[in-house]
Design a protein around this motif. Structure first.
Motif, short mmCIF file in Angstrom:
data_model
loop_
_atom_site.label_atom_id
_atom_site.label_comp_id
_atom_site.label_asym_id
_atom_site.label_seq_id
_atom_site.Cartn_x
_atom_site.Cartn_y
_atom_site.Cartn_z
N CYS A 157 0.87 -1.27 -0.09
CA CYS A 157 -0.02 0.40 0.02
C CYS A 157 1.04 1.51 -0.30
CB CYS A 157 -1.14 -0.04 1.42
SG CYS A 157 0.19 0.07 2.62
N ARG A 158 1.42 0.87 0.13
CA ARG A 158 3.49 2.17 0.66
C ARG A 158 3.17 3.90 1.94
NH1 ARG A 158 1.45 1.45 -4.24
NH2 ARG A 158 0.04 3.38 -4.88
N TYR A 159 1.98 3.30 2.36
CA TYR A 159 1.63 4.02 3.08
C TYR A 159 3.15 4.25 4.56
CZ TYR A 159 -1.15 6.38 6.88
OH TYR A 159 -1.67 7.26 8.47
N ILE A 216 4.50 7.38 2.81
CA ILE A 216 4.16 8.13 2.87
C ILE A 216 5.02 8.62 4.66
CG2 ILE A 216 1.23 9.84 3.18
CD1 ILE A 216 1.94 9.16 0.69
N LEU A 273 4.21 7.50 -10.52
CA LEU A 273 4.49 7.16 -9.09
C LEU A 273 6.32 6.59 -8.87
CD1 LEU A 273 1.71 4.78 -7.63
CD2 LEU A 273 2.04 7.35 -7.62
N ASN A 321 6.25 9.96 -4.45
CA ASN A 321 5.58 9.81 -4.27
C ASN A 321 4.85 8.81 -4.25
OD1 ASN A 321 5.10 12.99 -4.74
ND2 ASN A 321 6.91 12.61 -6.15
N TRP A 366 1.36 7.99 -3.89
CA TRP A 366 0.79 7.93 -3.58
C TRP A 366 -0.35 9.19 -4.99
CZ3 TRP A 366 -2.48 7.56 1.75
CH2 TRP A 366 -2.35 6.45 2.20
N TRP A 407 -4.83 7.74 -8.21
CA TRP A 407 -5.51 6.36 -7.22
C TRP A 407 -6.38 6.47 -6.47
CZ3 TRP A 407 -2.39 2.07 -10.72
CH2 TRP A 407 -2.80 2.33 -11.96
N ILE A 408 -5.32 6.95 -5.40
CA ILE A 408 -5.34 7.05 -3.99
C ILE A 408 -6.08 8.19 -3.86
CG2 ILE A 408 -4.46 7.79 -1.44
CD1 ILE A 408 -4.17 4.68 -2.80
N ASP A 416 -3.96 0.09 -7.63
CA ASP A 416 -3.06 0.59 -6.67
C ASP A 416 -1.89 -0.01 -6.05
OD1 ASP A 416 -1.81 3.81 -6.46
OD2 ASP A 416 -2.21 2.47 -4.44
N SER A 459 -3.65 15.24 -0.81
CA SER A 459 -3.44 14.55 -1.49
C SER A 459 -2.11 14.48 -2.22
CB SER A 459 -4.02 13.05 -1.74
OG SER A 459 -4.44 13.62 -3.07
#
Lengths: 358, 389
Positions: A145-147, A150, B45, B49, B51, B54-55, B109, B335
């Motif tokens: 998810c790559r959170y 982030i 992406l 970056n 996200w 798509w998010i 995603d 976002s």
């Protein structure tokens, strides 16, 4: 049964704080706990003033982690002309900055936070802060998810974007497997200038403090990583301001789990309050409807009753009137008849004498 | 009888349907590229970056704009505003489709979509706001599915199980509100972990509150907007009750949206004051922030109020579209636009055309599914055997 009040409250409090800790993964303002990191955690002290930008650490990292060979060899220093960040195929990079027209070299890799943002942000617990220091990643559960990327304030985790079927997050492991075997991390071992020292984090802070105190004109009076984002296993001392060499000084000292503990604490409030409140609102609206319906029914009934009564009165009035009129009519007719009869009689009487006279 | 014959005579090949067809065909091709070449093959992406739209669009906007489901059903079944009853089914359908499409979009995603059940069934990362989002979206999608089934059961003629589900309405509605409160707010709370990356004008401890409150008027506006489209293109599918109640729904929802937007504006100003971020208003980002707040919250709130006072249905309908744009703008700001604001422009993200195409593809699937559902199921009209009135 000899449960004292104090004991009972103790259990209760223990249960509460256990829930709090498991919910936020760290000490929260409400609980009486304060997590200062694992006591014997290891770390690395990077003395930026000693780094010469030879990229030996990058080479060692590439070797021990069995990463793909780079396009340009590690002794090609032209790579330093461009600012780089960590990437799926390199877990550490050395960047060159010009400060007061002098080159300063800084190594960048995962800082292995004491309370890591990535671990706090991961919804499948793929990251873990091990008690001896490394923040390790378990690819076998990662959803991608790559959170974590982030969340990381240092922009460290990278992703295998060109892998279609098994992309993973990549980052420095602090050479956890090597540490386990009693070896040094690859980069530390290969550094020719002792710009990297591996050791107990508390000891490293002491060493860093000593160097700063001994050479106050050489070092900035700040150990980067001692408190940043709740503290990190990697520590830095520098001869130039950190903000000039790509290290943010505005991150604050609040750890990532603490930043999200507030919103997480709202969960039980919402779950506890909403159903009760909403059921209440539903009951009130139902009751209002019921009362309104009853009132309406009552109003209709009383209106009907009033109308009936009025109708009755009206009918009675009409009847009375009719009776009166009828009586009057009869009387009139009787009178008329009587009058007619009287007149006839009179006429007869008047005729009779005339006949007698004849 | 007359109605059905009219429907079957409607031509299938219209310019709109052709565009839908092209988008879906293109989406299928990009899907193959995505799952053979990885994210790098179709997206812009990168490591800084992670996200993109798509998010920012599919997840954040998708969930906010599907909020009509819980707001409408709560208004009707909990607050007892029964005159909105005709709006409930289309709103539930949109919400169900919306959430289903959000989950579909996530399959594009995330790196390994077949592991999406992991955080719920295998290993729970309870410290993560994303876990809260995931769990609530999963549960709420299930709730929406159950709430949606009576329409399908009526169509299929399963009257017993339909009667059982209808009895659960109140419980499902309350569950829907609880779950929506949690995940709508936690989508905003996702960003509370990055004070260093999100611009201070958008970063706030109130982020979860902002996201939740704005989802309410997003949902209300979406019901109005979608209703006006349905009236234009699916009028023949509606029964008398639906058409009769439509104006009341528009006026009622417009009025609520106006009030809630005013409240939202107030808490935005409180947030601005609490963090003392006033000085940022005089920067470029400040101007952009004011455009969002005044141009897409304060003004539409005011125009909604005018529309309601003058009973100007068309004005309210246009304002609903305006508000929906405002929500999209806000989610993009948080976002994408105000995120990573300190990075140099070379390090920033701009979506690739194939990312946009996939987002359009998801929307196109939604439109087709909505039309199929309203065609076959008793959504815009009541089933003759199950009339409530």
């Amino acid at each position: 049964m000899t449960i004292s009040r104090r004991k009972f409250l103790g259990w209760f409090g223990g249960g509460l704080s256990a829930t709090a800790v498991s919910a936020a993964g760290t000490a929260m303002a409400g609980g009486n706990h304060h997590f200062e990191g694992h006591p014997d955690t290891m770390g690395v002290l990077h003395d930026i003033s000693r780094c010469i930008g030879c990229r030996k650490c990058e080479e060692a990292c590439n070797r021990v982690n069995e990463l793909p060979k780079p396009e340009k060899p590690f002794d090609d220093l032209s790579v330093l002309d461009k600012k780089r960040r960590t990437h799926a195929s390199y877990y550490t990079v050395v960047n060159r900055f010009e400060v007061d027209s002098k080159p300063v070299f800084v190594k960048k890799q995962c800082n292995h936070c004491m309370e890591p943002a990535c671990a706090s942000a991961c919804f499948v617990r793929a990251f873990q802060k091990t008690p001896n220091g490394p923040v390790v990643y378990d690819e076998s559960v990662c959803v991608g998810c790559r959170y974590c990327m982030i969340a990381c304030p240092f922009n460290i985790p990278a992703y295998e974007y060109d892998d279609a079927l098994s992309p993973a997050v990549t980052k420095c492991t602090l050479c956890a497997p090597r540490i386990q075997k009693g070896q040094l991390p690859g980069c530390v071992e290969s550094c020719p200038k002792e710009a990297l020292i591996f050791g107990n984090r508390k000891q490293l802070i002491k060493i860093a403090r000593e160097r700063i105190n001994k050479y106050p004109e050489r070092y900035i009076d700040h150990i980067y990583g001692e408190h940043e984002m709740g503290g990190t296993s990697w520590l830095y001392i520098s001869n130039v301001a950190f903000s000039k060499i790509g290290m943010r000084e505005d991150l604050g000292t609040t750890s990532a789990p603490q930043l999200t503990s507030g919103p997480l604490a709202a969960v039980p409030i919402v779950v506890g309050l909403w159903p009760v409140l909403l059921t209440g609102i539903y009951a009130i609206s139902q009751r209002k409807d019921k009362v309104a319906a009853e009132e309406q029914a009552e109003a209709v009934a009383s209106a009907k009753a009033a109308a009936d009564e009025e109708m009755k009165q009206q009918i009675a009035g009409v009847k009375k009137q009719a009776a009166k009129e009828k009586e009057a009519a009869i009387k009139k007719e009787v009178k008329k008849a009587l009058e007619a009869a009287a007149k006839e009689a009179e006429e007869k009487n008047a005729e009779a004498p005339e006949k007698k006279e004849e | 009888m007359e109605q059905t014959s009219r429907i079957s005579l409607r031509p299938l090949i219209t310019p709109f349907n052709m565009i839908l067809g092209i988008i879906i065909a293109m989406g299928c091709i990009i899907t193959i590229l995505r799952f053979t070449g990885g994210l790098a093959a179709v997206t812009h992406l990168d490591d800084n970056n992670p996200w993109g739209i798509w998010i920012g669009f599919d997840l954040l906007c998708g969930v906010a704009l599907a909020a009509g489901g819980y707001t409408t059903s709560a208004a009707c079944y909990i607050f007892g505003l029964k005159r909105f009853h005709a709006a409930v089914r289309p709103a539930i359908l949109t919400a169900f489709l919306g959430y289903a499409l959000v989950v579909l979009a996530l399959h594009y995603d995330v790196g390994r979509p077949w592991r999406l059940p992991f955080p719920i069934f295998w290993q729970q990362g309870t410290t993560s706001l994303l876990f809260e989002v995931g769990l609530c979206v999963f549960l709420y999608l299930s709730v929406l599915f159950v709430e949606f089934t009576p329409a399908a059961f009526e169509w299929l003629g399963f009257s017993k199980i339909r009667a059982f589900i209808v009895k659960l309405t109140l419980v499902l509605t309350i569950l829907g509100v609880v779950l929506s409160t949690l995940h709508q707010s936690s989508l905003g709370a996702l960003y509370t972990i990055v004070p260093s990356k999100l611009h201070p004008l958008w970063y706030s401890g109130y982020l979860p509150v902002y996201f939740f409150v704005s989802s309410i008027f997003a949902g209300l506006s979406m019901v109005i907007f979608e209703g006006s489209l349905a009236h234009k293109y699916l009028h023949h599918k509606m029964d008398e009750t639906h058409i009769k109640e439509a104006h009341g729904v528009i006026l009622g929802f417009g009025k609520s949206a106006s009030f809630i937007m005013a409240g939202y504006l107030a808490i935005k100003i409180i947030g601005l004051s609490v963090d003392n971020n006033w000085h940022y208003l005089f920067t470029d980002y400040g101007a952009w922030f004011l455009i969002e707040l005044i141009g897409f919250v304060a003004l539409p709130s005011f125009v909604y109020a005018i529309g309601v006072r003058e009973k100007n249905i068309r004005l309210i309908q246009w304002t609903s579209l305006w508000t929906v744009f405002g929500i999209v703008l806000n989610r993009f700001n948080v976002s994408l636009i105000a995120f990573n604001w300190q990075l140099s422009s070379a390090e920033r993200y701009f979506p690739g055309w194939m990312e946009i195409a996939i987002s359009l593809f998801i929307v196109a699937i939604g439109i087709v599914a909505y039309r199929l559902a309203t065609h076959f199921l008793p959504i815009l009209h009541e089933h003759p055997e199950y009339q409530a009135h």
